[in-house]
Write a protein that holds these residues in place. Structure first.
Motif, mmCIF file in Angstrom:
data_model
loop_
_atom_site.group_PDB
_atom_site.id
_atom_site.type_symbol
_atom_site.label_atom_id
_atom_site.label_comp_id
_atom_site.label_asym_id
_atom_site.label_seq_id
_atom_site.Cartn_x
_atom_site.Cartn_y
_atom_site.Cartn_z
ATOM 1 N N SER A 26 42.436 40.301 101.535
ATOM 2 C CA SER A 26 42.216 38.984 101.169
ATOM 3 C C SER A 26 42.027 38.794 99.903
ATOM 4 C CB SER A 26 40.651 38.609 101.997
ATOM 5 O OG SER A 26 40.396 37.242 101.758
ATOM 6 N N PHE A 27 42.857 37.614 99.308
ATOM 7 C CA PHE A 27 42.982 37.299 97.996
ATOM 8 C C PHE A 27 43.005 35.792 97.987
ATOM 9 C CE2 PHE A 27 47.312 38.233 99.142
ATOM 10 C CZ PHE A 27 47.745 37.329 98.683
ATOM 11 N N VAL A 28 42.894 35.338 96.799
ATOM 12 C CA VAL A 28 43.073 33.868 96.445
ATOM 13 C C VAL A 28 44.367 33.508 95.521
ATOM 14 C CG1 VAL A 28 42.105 31.764 95.397
ATOM 15 C CG2 VAL A 28 40.634 33.373 96.896
ATOM 16 N N PHE A 29 45.133 32.819 95.871
ATOM 17 C CA PHE A 29 46.319 32.556 94.874
ATOM 18 C C PHE A 29 46.300 31.014 94.227
ATOM 19 C CE2 PHE A 29 50.920 31.239 94.276
ATOM 20 C CZ PHE A 29 51.008 31.677 93.002
ATOM 21 N N GLU A 30 45.984 31.105 92.848
ATOM 22 C CA GLU A 30 45.642 29.697 92.211
ATOM 23 C C GLU A 30 46.836 29.393 91.573
ATOM 24 O OE1 GLU A 30 43.492 27.404 92.640
ATOM 25 O OE2 GLU A 30 42.078 28.768 93.784
ATOM 26 N N GLY A 31 47.876 30.127 91.263
ATOM 27 C CA GLY A 31 49.150 29.626 90.669
ATOM 28 C C GLY A 31 48.705 29.213 89.078
ATOM 29 N N PHE A 32 49.063 28.343 88.690
ATOM 30 C CA PHE A 32 48.914 27.912 87.232
ATOM 31 C C PHE A 32 47.685 27.053 87.446
ATOM 32 C CE2 PHE A 32 53.567 28.742 86.979
ATOM 33 C CZ PHE A 32 53.617 29.511 85.487
ATOM 34 N N LEU A 33 46.798 27.232 86.540
ATOM 35 C CA LEU A 33 45.570 26.427 86.398
ATOM 36 C C LEU A 33 45.789 25.340 85.768
ATOM 37 C CD1 LEU A 33 42.733 29.133 85.281
ATOM 38 C CD2 LEU A 33 43.324 28.231 87.701
ATOM 39 N N PRO A 34 45.156 24.146 86.322
ATOM 40 C CA PRO A 34 45.136 22.914 85.560
ATOM 41 C C PRO A 34 45.153 23.145 83.933
ATOM 42 C CG PRO A 34 43.740 22.494 87.134
ATOM 43 C CD PRO A 34 43.795 24.131 87.111
ATOM 44 N N GLN A 35 46.160 22.211 83.266
ATOM 45 C CA GLN A 35 45.917 22.471 81.677
ATOM 46 C C GLN A 35 44.929 21.760 81.013
ATOM 47 O OE1 GLN A 35 49.792 22.037 79.694
ATOM 48 N NE2 GLN A 35 50.827 22.777 81.555
ATOM 49 N N LYS A 36 44.568 20.697 81.662
ATOM 50 C CA LYS A 36 43.375 20.026 80.935
ATOM 51 C C LYS A 36 42.239 19.575 81.977
ATOM 52 C CE LYS A 36 46.284 18.041 77.224
ATOM 53 N NZ LYS A 36 46.792 17.003 76.536
ATOM 54 N N LYS A 37 42.554 18.316 82.877
ATOM 55 C CA LYS A 37 41.612 17.913 83.646
ATOM 56 C C LYS A 37 41.470 18.814 84.860
ATOM 57 C CE LYS A 37 40.565 13.761 86.509
ATOM 58 N NZ LYS A 37 41.028 12.451 87.126
ATOM 59 N N GLY A 38 40.165 19.165 85.047
ATOM 60 C CA GLY A 38 39.636 20.189 85.994
ATOM 61 C C GLY A 38 39.708 21.725 85.799
ATOM 62 N N ARG A 39 40.036 22.062 84.490
ATOM 63 C CA ARG A 39 40.254 23.292 84.374
ATOM 64 C C ARG A 39 38.989 24.065 84.023
ATOM 65 N NH1 ARG A 39 44.825 26.214 82.266
ATOM 66 N NH2 ARG A 39 43.990 28.246 80.928
#
Length: 231
Positions: free
Chosen positions: A135-148
């Motif tokens: 079981s794992f979580v894939f988040e890809g690229f994190l938000p660069q600014k807002k919400g990071r």
């Protein structure tokens, strides 16, 4: 034996190598040779693979910048009785890559969509991390600014293995943030998987930062974080 290509109303989602050009399936090569055209992100990148295998096909560019404008053209081509393959610059299409709008429009138009599985940087990095993968979580690229920051705070409480993508230009920043929000978390950082200069660092973010800051590192990175209470 060659797989017969149904030439009507079909899109093949074809995974291509993430680095080493030998990491492509025989089925994928057969499909790329037999479809009427190939949808790609960047013709220069895709032609490296096609030229290596002496494949010559019409290429249509559909990327994050022009996908919306290309959809009608592509759907019309397919509905006229043609088949096509969708590829990304590397790995499995639509995994942190464009194409979702096109696929949804194809579904609306009753166009068949067939996956042709193969390489994925996500799975490759997870397989060598040494961390639980049931079981794992894939988040890809994190938000660069807002919400990071909010996302990093959420991930700090995540009890499953986490997989992130990051670029050359932001890998140090990401590791510094992991050091801040998850200082004790064990991580594995993979660079240029399957390529000549493949590297994997293991340890805490602080330990890995010491290694990365002392050298010039380029390429695409996959960062795998162990579960919160992993020993």
């Amino acid at each position: 034996m060659d797989e017969p290509i149904n030439s009507r109303n079909i899109i093949y989602i074809v995974a291509t190598p993430i680095g080493n050009l030998e990491d492509i399936t025989l089925r994928a090569l057969n499909i790329l040779r037999n479809v009427d055209f190939i949808i790609c992100e960047d013709t220069r990148v895709t032609k490296i693979l096609l030229d290596h295998y002496n494949i010559h096909k019409k290429l249509i560019v559909a990327n994050a910048f022009n996908e919306a404008n290309q959809i009608n053209k592509i759907i019309t081509e397919i509905k006229s009785g043609k088949s096509c393959a969708l590829v990304s610059d590397a790995g499995t299409p639509l995994i942190s890559d464009p194409g979702t709008k096109l696929i949804n429009e194809a579904i609306k138009n009753n166009i068949s969509i067939i996956p042709v599985p193969g390489p994925s940087a996500l799975i490759a990095a997870l397989s060598i991390s040494g961390f639980p993968s049931s079981s794992f979580v894939f988040e890809g690229f994190l938000p660069q600014k807002k919400g990071r920051q909010k996302k990093l705070m959420e991930l700090a409480e995540e009890e499953r293995t986490i997989v992130l993508y990051e670029s050359t230009y932001r890998i140090v920043k990401l590791l510094e943030e992991i050091k801040q929000y998850m200082p004790l978390r064990k991580i594995a950082v993979a660079r240029e998987l399957t390529k000549k200069f493949e590297e994997v660092w293991r340890g805490t973010a602080d330990e890995i930062l010491d290694s990365i800051k002392t050298k010039t590192v380029k390429g695409e990175f996959v960062v795998v974080l162990a579960p919160k209470d992993f020993k």
